[in-house]
Each structure stands twice: as C-alpha cells, then as structure tokens.
Design a protein around this motif. Structure first.
Motif: not given
Length: 402
Positions: A102-107, A202-206
């Motif tokens: 899984d991605a380290i961050q996923s939104v 807005i994108a909360p993460i890159g």
C-alpha cells in the motif's frame, strides 16, 4: 472323587510334566542342578545324552543340547550395524510470507461542500503537489457573499473610527455598539471567505492522481470522490506470520520483498510496525514493512513475497531411519564404546533428509540407521566398514542384520 485321589492324580500329572520337560528340553538337567536337585535324582530323570553336562559347557552336549549351546553363544555376538553421525540443524531461522503493498500515504479527495463542478485542474496520472488545486466548484454566489461582507466590514470600520474620534460627543453605549458591530463584520467576512475557499478542492498530500471519474458540470456532494492520490515514494507491505515468531520480530529488523509479478526484482526494507495482538481465528500476527520505491516501479495493491532471517533454534539432526518407537515414545540407538545405548528423543521437525530432535545428543556422535532390529541396550555392536574389525563377544562372530 475323594480328595486324596485328586491330590495323587495332581502330583502324578506334575511329575509327568517335569519328566517330559527334562527329557525334551536341552539343558534342563543343568536347571535342576542349579535349583539344588540331588545328583542322583538328576541322573535318574535326565536323558543319557545330557548326563554329566554342566552349566556353561555347551561343548559337552549332544544333539539338541549342542544346538542350544551354540545359540546361547551367538546371543552375545556383536551385531553388525550401519551408523550416521549426528549433525546440528536449525529451525525457525527463516520466514517467508505473502503480503500486500500500500502507498505510504493514500487519500481519496472529496469536496467539503455540495455544488456543481466548474473545473477539473488535473488529469488522471498527474503528479500533484500538496496544496495544489485539483478542481473547482461553481462559486459565484459565495463570491458575492464575500464581497458583501467586505462592504459591511468597511462600513463598520468607518463608523467605529468616527465614534472613537467623537468620544466626548457620543455616549459610551453608542461607541460600544460600534465596536461590537465591527467585530461582527470581521467574523462575517471570515465566514464568507471560508465558504468561498471551500469551492476550490485542494490536494491534502503530494502524490500521483488516480483515474478521475467526474466531469465539469456534475453535481457533487461531500461524499463524491473527485480523485485518489497516492504517495508511493515508499510502500507499506502488510503480511501475517505464525504466532511462534511473535517474540523474535522487532521494529527495525531488515527484510527483503519480491513482487510476485516481478520475481527477479528484490527490494530491501525494514519492519515498520508490529501489531499488539494475535488474530484468534488464524493464530497469526500482523506485521507492517516499509520498502523504498525510488524508481516508482511499485504500485499500491501489489502482492509481495517477504523473507526474513533469524538466528533460529539449534537441535541435533539425525537420519530419519534411526528414529524408532516403543511404548515410551521415540528413541534412537547411540553407539558408545562399541555398545548400543538407547536415547529418548522428541521430534521437533521432519525434513526430507534429516529429523530434528530434542535429545541428549552431541554433534558427531554416531546413531544406528541400519541393523536396528537386532540391537539391544548394552549389547556390543560392530560398525560396518570399521577398520578395527570385529571383536567377537564370548567367542561368537558379528551377526549381520539389515
């Protein structure tokens, strides 16, 4: 029948049995002598071929007595066996498990308010920076409300400033009301600006945008997914291990992960987290690993084969043919000083070429693998191929047994 007649018949039957035993069983005369029977009685009942024979002198017996003596002599002979040295094997030194990345961050990005999409600022697969606008909702009404709040604030500011300058000509209540109106106008403008800003998504993460499934003109709500963003600069791989590994897996331990879809590619990583409980249904423990993805080769959802190495537990390893069973459990025959010794073992793990056991066995000690059927505790054995040659016991020869 009278009692004395029954007693007489019983005595005669016993005497006849003893006579038959002495007559037909070789060496019976020696038994009678050892139990203290008078020599005259022995000579009277013993066959002619056995008279004068003494215990331990089978060479003087004839017929069946001589054959029995030979068997007694052979009973002490060394048994010919094949042995294998004890090795040391390791168990629980390696772990292989299947995990999911899984991605380290996923939104999943959703709008904060409902409205009609006016613009989508990204395409599927674009790399997005944190804070970047990815879509906008129709915001004319909110813009007008913001402008009205700005006008109201300007008016309240001027009125408050005027009352401040004319403090001596106006009442304190009028000046207080003007200050309160100014604060209310400031709050109204902040609320209007917040509503207006929420029209921009807005994108909360890159990360990298997934497939965009909405289009301009769609009416969306706060539960509508605009796009998914994955930061896959690193991947987290969740996998499950048997509960016996729970005490040995620690955060920070190294591991390797291989994508199932790319068997030749190896990624090195570390243990990121260890769950705090064992799953009761599967009796497994959840582990999370972190692996780098510098070249962006990996994707969330990929399957990985995870491998870890440990010090393991060391046990004696014996040939599978050497393990035997009796009423007390499993055991092996150990050869010590030319004699067989029974050693109890507990099987830890079975492998195709060796069995790991828990026992009082040292590395290099020899255990019997062939000829086991003739081995007895404390009896001499002769190892096949031993250059020392056989040492017959009691004048006998080694007995071959496979």
């Amino acid at each position: 029948m009278a009692f004395w007649k029954q007693l007489t018949l019983s005595f005669l039957a016993v005497a006849a049995g003893i006579l038959l035993w002495v007559w037909f069983v070789p060496g019976a005369d020696g038994v009678l002598r050892r139990i203290g029977m008078p020599e005259g009685v022995v000579a009277l009942v013993a066959p002619a071929g056995q008279e004068g024979a003494t215990p331990g002198e089978p060479g003087q017996a004839t017929g069946q007595g001589q054959a029995n003596g030979n068997r007694r002599a052979g009973a002490g002979a060394a048994t010919l066996v094949v042995v294998q040295p004890v090795a040391i094997g390791t168990v629980n030194d390696r772990l292989t498990a299947l995990g999911t990345g899984d991605a380290i961050q996923s939104v999943t990005v959703m709008p904060q308010v409902s409205g009609m999409l006016a613009e989508i600022a990204i395409n599927s697969g674009d790399r997005v920076e944190k804070g970047q606008v990815i879509a906008r909702l129709e915001s004319e009404e909110q813009r007008i409300a913001r402008d009205q709040a700005q006008v109201a604030l300007k008016s309240a500011t001027e009125k408050n400033q005027l009352y401040t300058n004319l403090r001596s000509a106006v009442s304190r209540i009028d000046a207080f009301d003007a200050a309160i109106a100014l604060e209310a106008a400031e709050l109204a403008l902040a609320s209007a600006e917040l509503e207006f800003s929420r029209r921009a998504i807005i994108a909360p993460i890159g990360g990298v945008a997934g497939i965009v499934t909405v289009n301009p003109g769609d009416n969306v709500t706060s539960s509508t997914a605009i796009a998914t963003l994955d930061d896959r600069s690193e991947l987290l791989v969740d996998f499950w291990v048997p509960e016996r590994f729970a005490p040995v897996i620690k955060v920070g331990q190294p591991l390797t992960a291989t994508p199932v879809a790319r068997p030749g590619k190896l990624y090195e990583g570390t243990v990121e987290a260890v769950d705090n409980r064992i799953d009761e249904a599967s009796r497994t423990l959840r582990i999370r690993a972190r692996i780098p993805n510098e070249n962006d080769d990996l994707r969330a959802g990929m399957a990985f084969t995870v491998q870890m190495s440990f010090d393991g537990e060391r046990y004696p390893a014996v040939d599978p043919l050497s393990v035997q069973w009796d009423s007390d459990g499993s055991f092996v025959w150990r050869v010590t000083d030319g004699k067989a010794e029974k050693v109890a073992v507990r099987i830890v793990q079975r492998n195709p070429d060796a069995v790991l056991v828990e026992a009082q066995l040292a590395e290099g000690e020899r255990v019997v693998t062939e000829g086991i059927q003739r081995v007895r505790a404390g009896r001499p054995v002769q190892i096949l191929g031993d250059e020392a040659g056989a040492t017959p016991a009691e004048g006998g020869q080694p007995v071959a047994s496979r």
